[in-house]
Write an enzyme that holds these catalytic residues in place. Sequence first.
Site, PDB file in Angstrom:
ATOM      1  N   ASN A  98       0.801  -0.984  -0.282  1.00 22.15           N
ATOM      2  CA  ASN A  98       0.129  -0.073   0.182  1.00 22.15           C
ATOM      3  C   ASN A  98       0.756   1.025   0.277  1.00 22.15           C
ATOM      4  O   ASN A  98      -0.012   2.331  -0.385  1.00 22.15           O
ATOM      5  CB  ASN A  98      -0.858  -0.107   1.094  1.00 22.15           C
ATOM      6  CG  ASN A  98      -1.998   1.474   1.220  1.00 22.15           C
ATOM      7  OD1 ASN A  98      -2.828   1.820   0.175  1.00 22.15           O
ATOM      8  ND2 ASN A  98      -1.147   2.272   2.772  1.00 22.15           N
ATOM      9  N   LYS A 131       8.435 -10.372  -4.001  1.00 24.09           N
ATOM     10  CA  LYS A 131       9.140 -11.221  -4.120  1.00 24.09           C
ATOM     11  C   LYS A 131       9.750 -12.619  -2.616  1.00 24.09           C
ATOM     12  O   LYS A 131       9.890 -13.280  -2.300  1.00 24.09           O
ATOM     13  CB  LYS A 131      10.648 -11.114  -4.542  1.00 24.09           C
ATOM     14  CG  LYS A 131      11.749 -11.624  -5.187  1.00 24.09           C
ATOM     15  CD  LYS A 131      12.787 -10.981  -5.810  1.00 24.09           C
ATOM     16  CE  LYS A 131      13.876 -12.214  -5.999  1.00 24.09           C
ATOM     17  NZ  LYS A 131      14.670 -10.747  -6.852  1.00 24.09           N
ATOM     18  N   SER A 150      -3.640   4.197  -8.524  1.00 23.61           N
ATOM     19  CA  SER A 150      -4.170   5.120  -8.683  1.00 23.61           C
ATOM     20  C   SER A 150      -4.691   5.296 -10.037  1.00 23.61           C
ATOM     21  O   SER A 150      -3.739   5.012 -10.883  1.00 23.61           O
ATOM     22  CB  SER A 150      -2.949   5.833  -8.316  1.00 23.61           C
ATOM     23  OG  SER A 150      -3.548   7.431  -8.429  1.00 23.61           O
ATOM     24  N   TYR A 163       4.924  10.483 -10.211  1.00 27.50           N
ATOM     25  CA  TYR A 163       4.080  10.040  -9.069  1.00 27.50           C
ATOM     26  C   TYR A 163       2.886   8.871 -10.746  1.00 27.50           C
ATOM     27  O   TYR A 163       2.424   7.473 -10.302  1.00 27.50           O
ATOM     28  CB  TYR A 163       3.718  10.444  -8.437  1.00 27.50           C
ATOM     29  CG  TYR A 163       1.891  10.112  -7.618  1.00 27.50           C
ATOM     30  CD1 TYR A 163       1.863   8.666  -6.139  1.00 27.50           C
ATOM     31  CD2 TYR A 163       0.611  10.281  -8.295  1.00 27.50           C
ATOM     32  CE1 TYR A 163       0.939   8.249  -6.008  1.00 27.50           C
ATOM     33  CE2 TYR A 163      -0.129   9.268  -6.948  1.00 27.50           C
ATOM     34  CZ  TYR A 163      -0.227   8.607  -6.123  1.00 27.50           C
ATOM     35  OH  TYR A 163      -0.871   7.566  -5.416  1.00 27.50           O
ATOM     36  N   LYS A 167       2.934   4.817 -10.672  1.00 26.74           N
ATOM     37  CA  LYS A 167       1.730   3.747 -11.131  1.00 26.74           C
ATOM     38  C   LYS A 167       1.313   2.979 -12.196  1.00 26.74           C
ATOM     39  O   LYS A 167       0.462   2.223 -11.814  1.00 26.74           O
ATOM     40  CB  LYS A 167       0.356   4.711 -10.146  1.00 26.74           C
ATOM     41  CG  LYS A 167       0.583   5.321  -8.258  1.00 26.74           C
ATOM     42  CD  LYS A 167       0.487   4.245  -7.274  1.00 26.74           C
ATOM     43  CE  LYS A 167       0.736   4.923  -6.198  1.00 26.74           C
ATOM     44  NZ  LYS A 167       0.405   3.656  -5.266  1.00 26.74           N
TER      45      LYS A 167
HETATM   46  N1  LIG Z   1      -5.658   8.806  -0.917  1.00 24.58           N
HETATM   47  C1  LIG Z   1      -5.763   9.510  -1.874  1.00 24.58           C
HETATM   48  O1  LIG Z   1      -6.797  10.043  -2.087  1.00 24.58           O
HETATM   49  C2  LIG Z   1      -4.852   8.226  -2.971  1.00 24.58           C
HETATM   50  C3  LIG Z   1      -5.621   8.055  -4.303  1.00 24.58           C
HETATM   51  C4  LIG Z   1      -4.801   6.865  -4.974  1.00 24.58           C
HETATM   52  C5  LIG Z   1      -4.173   6.258  -4.812  1.00 24.58           C
HETATM   53  N2  LIG Z   1      -4.198   6.209  -3.178  1.00 24.58           N
HETATM   54  C6  LIG Z   1      -2.468   5.342  -2.572  1.00 24.58           C
HETATM   55  O2  LIG Z   1      -3.169   4.545  -2.027  1.00 24.58           O
HETATM   56  C7  LIG Z   1      -1.904   4.867  -1.148  1.00 24.58           C
HETATM   57  C8  LIG Z   1      -1.994   4.660   0.611  1.00 24.58           C
HETATM   58  O3  LIG Z   1      -2.225   5.965   0.656  1.00 24.58           O
HETATM   59  P1  LIG Z   1      -2.806   7.247   1.557  1.00 24.58           P
HETATM   60  O4  LIG Z   1      -3.996   8.249   1.374  1.00 24.58           O
HETATM   61  O5  LIG Z   1      -3.488   6.190   2.539  1.00 24.58           O
HETATM   62  O6  LIG Z   1      -1.346   8.227   2.390  1.00 24.58           O
HETATM   63  P2  LIG Z   1      -1.090   8.459   3.088  1.00 24.58           P
HETATM   64  O7  LIG Z   1      -0.218   9.409   3.101  1.00 24.58           O
HETATM   65  O8  LIG Z   1      -2.373   8.624   4.214  1.00 24.58           O
HETATM   66  O9  LIG Z   1      -0.166   7.406   3.918  1.00 24.58           O
HETATM   67  C9  LIG Z   1       1.322   6.261   3.530  1.00 24.58           C
HETATM   68  C10 LIG Z   1       1.847   6.228   4.871  1.00 24.58           C
HETATM   69  O10 LIG Z   1       3.103   5.556   3.930  1.00 24.58           O
HETATM   70  C11 LIG Z   1       4.665   5.640   4.531  1.00 24.58           C
HETATM   71  N3  LIG Z   1       5.046   5.737   4.093  1.00 24.58           N
HETATM   72  C12 LIG Z   1       5.561   7.355   3.418  1.00 24.58           C
HETATM   73  N4  LIG Z   1       7.401   6.560   2.731  1.00 24.58           N
HETATM   74  C13 LIG Z   1       7.706   5.619   2.768  1.00 24.58           C
HETATM   75  C14 LIG Z   1       8.407   4.246   3.609  1.00 24.58           C
HETATM   76  N5  LIG Z   1       9.887   4.681   2.523  1.00 24.58           N
HETATM   77  N6  LIG Z   1       8.331   3.725   3.416  1.00 24.58           N
HETATM   78  C15 LIG Z   1       7.512   2.918   4.547  1.00 24.58           C
HETATM   79  N7  LIG Z   1       6.389   3.977   4.763  1.00 24.58           N
HETATM   80  C16 LIG Z   1       6.041   5.033   4.174  1.00 24.58           C
HETATM   81  C17 LIG Z   1       3.813   7.006   5.462  1.00 24.58           C
HETATM   82  O11 LIG Z   1       4.346   7.620   6.869  1.00 24.58           O
HETATM   83  C18 LIG Z   1       2.108   7.014   5.393  1.00 24.58           C
HETATM   84  O12 LIG Z   1       1.676   6.501   6.526  1.00 24.58           O
HETATM   85  C19 LIG Z   1      -0.486   5.227  -1.070  1.00 24.58           C
HETATM   86  O13 LIG Z   1       0.301   4.330  -2.346  1.00 24.58           O
HETATM   87  C20 LIG Z   1      -0.957   6.072  -2.834  1.00 24.58           C
HETATM   88  O14 LIG Z   1       0.051   6.889  -3.567  1.00 24.58           O
HETATM   89  C21 LIG Z   1      -3.247   7.094  -2.601  1.00 24.58           C
END
Ligand SMILES: NC(=O)c1ccc[n+]([C@@H]2O[C@H](COP(=O)([O-])OP(=O)(O)OC[C@H]3O[C@@H](n4cnc5c(N)ncnc54)[C@H](O)[C@@H]3O)[C@@H](O)[C@H]2O)c1
Length: 265
Positions: A98, A131, A150, A163, A167
């Site tokens: 995620n 993996k 996304s 990004y 994705k």
């Molecule tokens: N929220 C949206 O609108 C949205 C839309 C499309 C896709 N997404 C995707 O959904 C997923 C979750 O998004 P979210 O909205 O919960 O984001 P968020 O920013 O709330 O949470 C992301 C988490 O990832 C952690 N993180 C960042 N870099 C890291 C690393 N190097 N190693 C480990 N952890 C790390 C952060 O500390 C954070 O807790 C992401 O892949 C995001 O790209 C989100």
Amino acid sequence: MKTNIEKLFSFEGKVIIITGAAGAIGSAAGHLFASLGAHVVISDLNEEGAKKVAEEITKESGVEALGVKTNATVESELVELVEITLKKFGKISGLINNVGWGANTPIWGSDTDKMVKSYLLNTVGAYNLTKLCMPHLEKESNASVVFSGSMVGVTPSPEFIEYSTAKAGLMNMVRSMAAVSGPKVRFNTVLIGSVDNGESTLAAGYTPEMLKALADMFVMKRRGNPVEIAYGMMFLMSDAAQWITGIDLRIDGGGSYKSKMPGKD
Ligand SMILES: NC(=O)c1ccc[n+]([C@@H]2O[C@H](COP(=O)([O-])OP(=O)(O)OC[C@H]3O[C@@H](n4cnc5c(N)ncnc54)[C@H](O)[C@@H]3O)[C@@H](O)[C@H]2O)c1
């Protein structure tokens, strides 16, 4: 045939690793899977956040969760995450890749370093962890891996060039994994639209006014709640989805619709 819905959506005895799980969508998934009986491993770069979410989940569900600090872009830390999970719970039944994030960068405003960093965070980390988990997933029944994709990886998204490119790569990587891993392990992507994650989207370059205008563009006239994405992840991992692999499940409030007859709508 009588279907036992509760059994189909039970995760009792399963062990599921979730990355980026101190954040909005990952923590919602953690709460949901634990409420259905799974031991969840809450992995995040934010150690305090991961431990806090795991504690809350354990308290709320009565099923032990574990918080682990992991940088998803560092291979040795992913190795540690797998080792810690196996030591604590003895197996890995499912994985939710995620982690991800992307800043607003105009199409000609990026460079090698920014492109590579985004690829590492959004795509390569998921490859490496999957993996490492494969030998363990292959031992489990209905093992499943879900990825947070996304909508920007599908539609032209020049405002998020690093990004959106990363994705898009993730989605095709998942299809390749699915193609060769059946029938043992299933791989699917949730294609996420704009979901309320508090400060995180603001840090990516949005203002509250832009987010309001964005919400109005969607068919459902609002941004999503994190748990609405977790429901999709839950379906894809469940026994109800045992014949589903290699798909992209779009959860985006219907996206934005533009009339094919401009001026007439
Ligand atoms: N929220 C949206 O609108 C949205 C839309 C499309 C896709 N997404 C995707 O959904 C997923 C979750 O998004 P979210 O909205 O919960 O984001 P968020 O920013 O709330 O949470 C992301 C988490 O990832 C952690 N993180 C960042 N870099 C890291 C690393 N190097 N190693 C480990 N952890 C790390 C952060 O500390 C954070 O807790 C992401 O892949 C995001 O790209 C989100």
